[in-house]
Design an enzyme around this catalytic site. Sequence first.
Site, mmCIF file in Angstrom:
data_model
loop_
_atom_site.group_PDB
_atom_site.id
_atom_site.type_symbol
_atom_site.label_atom_id
_atom_site.label_comp_id
_atom_site.label_asym_id
_atom_site.label_seq_id
_atom_site.Cartn_x
_atom_site.Cartn_y
_atom_site.Cartn_z
ATOM 1 C CB SER A 67 43.953 10.960 -34.793
ATOM 2 O OG SER A 67 44.194 12.264 -35.280
ATOM 3 C CG ASP A 100 40.982 15.568 -36.298
ATOM 4 O OD1 ASP A 100 41.718 15.375 -35.334
ATOM 5 O OD2 ASP A 100 41.040 14.871 -37.335
ATOM 6 C CD GLN A 106 43.583 14.363 -32.324
ATOM 7 O OE1 GLN A 106 44.571 14.842 -32.873
ATOM 8 N NE2 GLN A 106 42.373 14.364 -32.859
#
Length: 285
Positions: free
Chosen positions: A227, A202, A277
């Site tokens: 996110s 991440d 993502q």
Amino acid sequence: MNNIHELIDLLKLEKLSESVFLGQNYLAPWKRVFGGQVLAQSLSAAQQTVDPERVAHSMHAYFLLAGDINIPIVFEVEKIRDGGSFSTRRVVAKQNGIAIFFMSISFQKKQNGYDHQIDMPKVAGPENLPSDMDTVKKFKLFVPDHIFQVIQERPFEFRMVEQINLLDFKTKLPFRNFWFKANTSFEGDLNIHQRLLTYVSDYNLLTTATLPHTKGPLPNKDLFMASLDHGMWFHRDFKIDDWLLYAMDSPSASNARGFTRGNIFNKEGILVASVVQEGLMRPKS
């Protein structure tokens, strides 16, 4: 949390029942639960409900609400299916009984089959690159205290291939490469290495989508980011206390969303994992 063993402990979770687990939070300087922590803790919860012979090969997650850093997280695991080769789990993360995140994870027995991969980008190796800490120390007068603290406390070492100049205020193409590894060697099975890679996956991913739109290497104070989802695939075994290359790009940004991808290679050029993502990315009103 500058010790990898502290992070390993954070991701272990307390078992409340056969399918419910309790996780604590890293007290991040930005005062919100770090997305990588929830991803890795959810994987940890699911791993504890699956036959040890089966290892995670893919996960798909959605972030629903920002987590409260002061409240422990309850992880509820639903056993969707145990087949002949694959097991599927669904994990819901809750605070005060409200879902803040959920993830589906698939596990597989080791099996033989076809094998191919794309080539690793031709970039400089980690040996002669400065660490991110070297860079922020060089430009310490220009680095906000909370960013310096974040970099100082990370249990991983990062070395950027594209060197950062904090006095460069030009926009960039949406590509980024960096080497990383745990800052201490440790003993642990593949499950632990997968949790740690999920955690670190991440880092810097969504911000890659901001490179063509923001001036300067530091996060833009006028830009809001969060996110929305996260997908990850484990292709081959690896060790996170050895150098890994994270090669990232952002093919698109539209409708206040940035889309990013990442491929993770070991030093021998073997592709060990892939990540995607999408996140909310818009100017603050």
